[in-house]
Design a protein around this motif. Structure first.
Motif, PDB file in Angstrom:
ATOM      1  N   UNK A 334       0.885  -1.170   0.000  1.00  0.00           N
ATOM      2  CA  UNK A 334       0.000   0.000   0.000  1.00  0.00           C
ATOM      3  C   UNK A 334       0.908   1.201   0.000  1.00  0.00           C
ATOM      4  N   UNK A 335       0.591   2.205  -0.824  1.00  0.00           N
ATOM      5  CA  UNK A 335       1.516   3.332  -0.878  1.00  0.00           C
ATOM      6  C   UNK A 335       0.786   4.622  -1.212  1.00  0.00           C
ATOM      7  N   UNK A 336       1.432   5.709  -0.852  1.00  0.00           N
ATOM      8  CA  UNK A 336       0.900   7.021  -1.237  1.00  0.00           C
ATOM      9  C   UNK A 336       1.321   7.320  -2.662  1.00  0.00           C
ATOM     10  N   UNK A 337       0.524   8.141  -3.325  1.00  0.00           N
ATOM     11  CA  UNK A 337       0.852   8.514  -4.694  1.00  0.00           C
ATOM     12  C   UNK A 337       1.126  10.016  -4.699  1.00  0.00           C
ATOM     13  N   UNK A 338       2.341  10.397  -5.187  1.00  0.00           N
ATOM     14  CA  UNK A 338       2.710  11.822  -5.178  1.00  0.00           C
ATOM     15  C   UNK A 338       1.637  12.668  -5.887  1.00  0.00           C
ATOM     16  N   UNK A 339       1.199  13.721  -5.229  1.00  0.00           N
ATOM     17  CA  UNK A 339       0.254  14.628  -5.851  1.00  0.00           C
ATOM     18  C   UNK A 339      -1.187  14.174  -5.784  1.00  0.00           C
ATOM     19  N   UNK A 340      -1.444  13.035  -5.115  1.00  0.00           N
ATOM     20  CA  UNK A 340      -2.837  12.585  -4.996  1.00  0.00           C
ATOM     21  C   UNK A 340      -3.156  12.368  -3.523  1.00  0.00           C
ATOM     22  N   UNK A 345      -3.367   0.503  -3.565  1.00  0.00           N
ATOM     23  CA  UNK A 345      -2.885  -0.839  -3.269  1.00  0.00           C
ATOM     24  C   UNK A 345      -2.327  -1.402  -4.565  1.00  0.00           C
ATOM     25  N   UNK A 346      -1.138  -1.985  -4.482  1.00  0.00           N
ATOM     26  CA  UNK A 346      -0.468  -2.514  -5.676  1.00  0.00           C
ATOM     27  C   UNK A 346      -0.031  -3.944  -5.422  1.00  0.00           C
ATOM     28  N   UNK A 347      -0.222  -4.803  -6.402  1.00  0.00           N
ATOM     29  CA  UNK A 347       0.474  -6.086  -6.406  1.00  0.00           C
ATOM     30  C   UNK A 347       1.640  -5.940  -7.371  1.00  0.00           C
ATOM     31  N   UNK A 348       2.833  -5.828  -6.811  1.00  0.00           N
ATOM     32  CA  UNK A 348       4.010  -5.595  -7.661  1.00  0.00           C
ATOM     33  C   UNK A 348       4.555  -6.894  -8.238  1.00  0.00           C
ATOM     34  N   UNK A 349       3.673  -7.668  -8.887  1.00  0.00           N
ATOM     35  CA  UNK A 349       4.094  -8.948  -9.485  1.00  0.00           C
ATOM     36  C   UNK A 349       5.001  -8.698 -10.684  1.00  0.00           C
ATOM     37  N   UNK A 394     -10.729   7.464 -15.316  1.00  0.00           N
ATOM     38  CA  UNK A 394      -9.530   6.741 -15.746  1.00  0.00           C
ATOM     39  C   UNK A 394      -8.631   6.400 -14.550  1.00  0.00           C
ATOM     40  N   UNK A 395      -8.551   7.307 -13.583  1.00  0.00           N
ATOM     41  CA  UNK A 395      -7.707   7.049 -12.411  1.00  0.00           C
ATOM     42  C   UNK A 395      -8.182   5.813 -11.654  1.00  0.00           C
ATOM     43  N   UNK A 396      -9.507   5.688 -11.559  1.00  0.00           N
ATOM     44  CA  UNK A 396     -10.079   4.541 -10.861  1.00  0.00           C
ATOM     45  C   UNK A 396      -9.800   3.245 -11.628  1.00  0.00           C
ATOM     46  N   UNK A 397      -9.817   3.340 -12.951  1.00  0.00           N
ATOM     47  CA  UNK A 397      -9.535   2.140 -13.750  1.00  0.00           C
ATOM     48  C   UNK A 397      -8.070   1.716 -13.592  1.00  0.00           C
ATOM     49  N   UNK A 398      -7.160   2.718 -13.550  1.00  0.00           N
ATOM     50  CA  UNK A 398      -5.749   2.384 -13.287  1.00  0.00           C
ATOM     51  C   UNK A 398      -5.607   1.674 -11.941  1.00  0.00           C
ATOM     52  N   UNK A 428       4.479   0.486 -11.877  1.00  0.00           N
ATOM     53  CA  UNK A 428       5.348   0.789 -10.745  1.00  0.00           C
ATOM     54  C   UNK A 428       5.877   2.219 -10.749  1.00  0.00           C
ATOM     55  N   UNK A 429       6.328   2.694 -11.920  1.00  0.00           N
ATOM     56  CA  UNK A 429       6.915   4.034 -11.968  1.00  0.00           C
ATOM     57  C   UNK A 429       5.857   5.103 -12.206  1.00  0.00           C
ATOM     58  N   UNK A 430       4.674   4.706 -12.647  1.00  0.00           N
ATOM     59  CA  UNK A 430       3.587   5.616 -13.018  1.00  0.00           C
ATOM     60  C   UNK A 430       3.947   6.481 -14.225  1.00  0.00           C
TER      61      UNK A 430
END
Lengths: 452, 452
Positions: A334-340, A345-349, A394-398, A428-430
């Motif tokens: 789980x991580x913060x997103x710069x500027x948001x 939540x990410x699965x970094x598979x 679109x943000x929600x879909x990402x 990962x890098x956005x």
């Protein structure tokens, strides 16, 4: 016992995410579930298939000294006498004469000495009602033939290995392999565990990926070391963090083993380090026993050395379910997103094992964007698992794709319908880059291929 | 009953080839075998994996309206009450009070009317010792929990379909699919058949590839026709001869079925046309029963139409083992070779499903040919299953690969070490072309890719 890990306990969050997003469901959930049996949903089945295909490629297809096999779950009952499972594959259990509950002998909730008046049942609280420990076999038993009384008792295999041992000569002779060589197999196994648990970590029905490498006696130690190193490298190649993996030598060896080591992964929280794979030097125990019980010679003749012997076996045994769980635990963050303001939540598979390779999104539902997005999605779907989504911001879909580990988000926007380019967002890098739509297949193929 | 086929009976030859070359072995052979259970050897496991991967690609990955699933073999016992299997999945059996043998009621060897004095046992010859037919359930039964008496009776699933029905809402909600959509699964199933047989055609342990397509009631007939056509096309795409495939409508429908048709393949000889796949319109029977037995609503809400209903199900159910057997039968041929005295045996498998894609051979074991051949083999093996062979005359090495269906034979000869080209021999046409070694990967990839 593992000590508490410095990594956080994400299991509860994973169980919830796994159900909500279709990785793993409780088996027969609408009937209240089946104890410690799980079903893989649409994303789980792809993730686990990727794990199994990676293992099969590394162990069978990419090598010339290992042959594949797929032996049946139902085997001749004598197999389990020869292997020692009928006599010795047991757990000591204690039962309460009052409430009829059953416990493992090492259950920490039991107070006092079972079998004596001062022992207390941890469930009903009665004193002196606990039996002494008795041994119960962990194999599931069934009956082949129409009537129970007259039919042969057969067992659901508790491990895939014996299917390899009994086929040793069939495989060696049909392939003309020379020692050293191996036989590899992926398949279900069943254990009637009394205390399974921790999600898909310990289940009654599970899938093993086992390889038995047959070697000349006296060369077994070097092969054991080789396979220890190889298997660790494989787990790292899936993306498991190197600092969460370690070797654990066995302090007590099974009677047939000359050496054994586990590869452990740190699952975090109170579960901590747990075995995901075992590497064992089984000597000539198994082939020797099957030769004795079947009356069939299971020797190998080494022509150049003019020597006849029962090979030693180095075994690598890894759970497909445990590896899948380790990958999910390893990937969850789980991580913060710069500027948001909202986090994610990410699965970094690793892209090579992620269940979906790309999400495809029209920025808005007009101006030809959905039509172009569908064309892009349909074209890519011939090669990769793709998810098309035109619903919501679109943000929600990402975010929805981040949460299931999809490495790339492809957006068709106003510019796309003009110049044929799309944006590709890295999970990962956005970072977003513009790629020509007709170059997408190659762009993704290059990035989802496993490193060699 | 099928009538005798115009195609030859190749089963006996196939069983022998399958064992000798490592496609299929009798299970637990060193212990005398397990009744009607088979193990897949190194070539068989690759062939069957190719079949399963082709099905998975066609049914799941290449479509956006079908989701994958991998439900467990062990399910809650109520599932089989709801499905009707506990009450109705039975065969009528007759037993002999004298010799204790058991027969199917329709066994043609039984003379007279069982249960009467003039009935004669086909094995021991006693008169009047045959019982009346009694119903026996075909499900394998086992016990979950440590003690038989107190444990829950659970069954080994006799079909994978129920795992899909009980997960219908879990899958629909986690994927946000809208009707019509499907759920697909590959997995083992078990039936305690009293008269299995014909090699891997009817076995006690087998692997199904099933897909349930959930549709709005009233649209079921068109979906049924669509899937009938789709599935026939799939079998043809594997290379099964169109003139050995046919539809067979069911004359008698199961009580839950509104329509049913089989796809049959002509296995040749006395076996003739036999079912390899069934396509069924199961109406709302299964979801309706599970809703009733579980007490959980299994309805779908169609938002645009503001309609709530239990979907109808169109099912496609194909055996992975039967399809594999059909492919072997279809591919087997013996033929003369122009200009040679010895004939050859060929498995004319489509390159996309052949277990090995290319054999790699140094013409002779000197002048750098083995070294170059090994480099070529190792390079190709990163992408394809490859067999390296440097033993014996080149013609014999070609023949050995013909017999297991390898589509390409790559020979490294004297010219190869000079100019970097190799010969590629086509299994079927016997034509040889020279190809630059560094172009081989692309050359083969193009020819082993499935037609789209």
């Amino acid at each position: 016992m593992a000590s508490v890990s410095a990594h956080p306990d994400v299991m509860e969050k994973l169980v919830s995410l796994a159900k909500r997003r279709g990785f793993i469901f409780q088996s027969s959930e609408i009937y209240g579930g089946t104890g410690s049996v799980w079903d893989y949903g649409p994303l789980g089945v792809e993730l686990k298939k990727n794990v199994k295909d990676r293992w099969w490629h590394a162990m069978v297809r990419a090598r010339d000294d290992i042959e594949g096999l797929d032996a049946a779950i139902l085997m001749h009952p004598r197999v389990w006498e020869a292997s020692g499972h009928v006599a010795g594959f047991t757990d000591p259990l204690i039962d309460c004469r009052n409430c009829k509950r059953r416990f493992r002998a090492d259950d920490p909730a039991i107070k006092g000495t079972p079998g004596t008046p001062d022992a207390q049942c941890p469930v009903c609280g009665s004193k002196g009602t606990l039996s002494e420990p008795r041994l119960f076999n962990l194999m599931f038993k069934t009956f082949m033939g129409p009537m129970e009384e007259s039919a042969a008792i057969v067992y659901l295999r508790p491990e895939t290995a014996q299917g390899i041992f009994v086929n040793f000569l069939n495989v060696q002779q049909s392939t003309r392999q020379k020692i050293p060589f191996g036989i590899a197999q992926i398949g279900k196994a069943f254990r009637n565990e009394i205390t399974p648990g921790n999600f898909i970590f310990r289940t009654r029905e599970f899938e093993q990926m086992e390889m038995q490498f047959f070697v000349e006696p006296g060369t077994d130690e070097e092969h054991f070391e080789y396979w220890k190193a190889q298997r660790m490298e494989w787990h790292r190649s899936l993306g498991l963090a190197p600092d969460r993996l370690r070797y654990k030598p066995h302090e007590q060896l099974a009677h047939y083993a000359r050496a054994a080591a586990d590869i452990e992964f740190d699952f975090g929280g109170s579960l901590g380090y747990q075995e995901i794979e075992g590497i064992h030097n089984r000597s000539d125990f198994d082939l020797g026993r099957h030769q004795e019980y079947s009356g069939k010679k299971l020797e190998y003749f080494d022509q150049p050395k003019n020597r006849r012997y029962i090979p030693y076996v180095i075994e690598t045994s890894v759970g497909a379910d445990r590896t899948t769980l380790a990958l999910l635990v390893n990937a969850y963050r789980e991580e913060e997103v710069p500027g948001e303001t909202e986090g994610r939540t990410v699965l970094g598979l690793a892209p090579s094992i992620a269940p979906i390779k790309a999400g495809v999104f029209p920025l808005v539902k007009k101006d030809g964007m959905p039509e172009m997005a569908e064309r892009v999605a349909n074209d890519l779907r011939r090669t990769f698992p793709i998810f098309y989504d035109d619903g919501g911001a679109i943000g929600r879909r990402y975010r929805r794709q981040d949460e299931v580990g999809t490495p790339f988000g492809i957006t068709i926007d106003g510019q796309s319908t003009q110049d044929g380019t799309v944006t590709v967002r890295d999970r990962d890098t956005l970072q977003q880059v513009r790629v020509a739509a007709d170059q997408l297949r190659g762009y993704i193929a290059e990035r989802v291929a496993p490193a060699e």
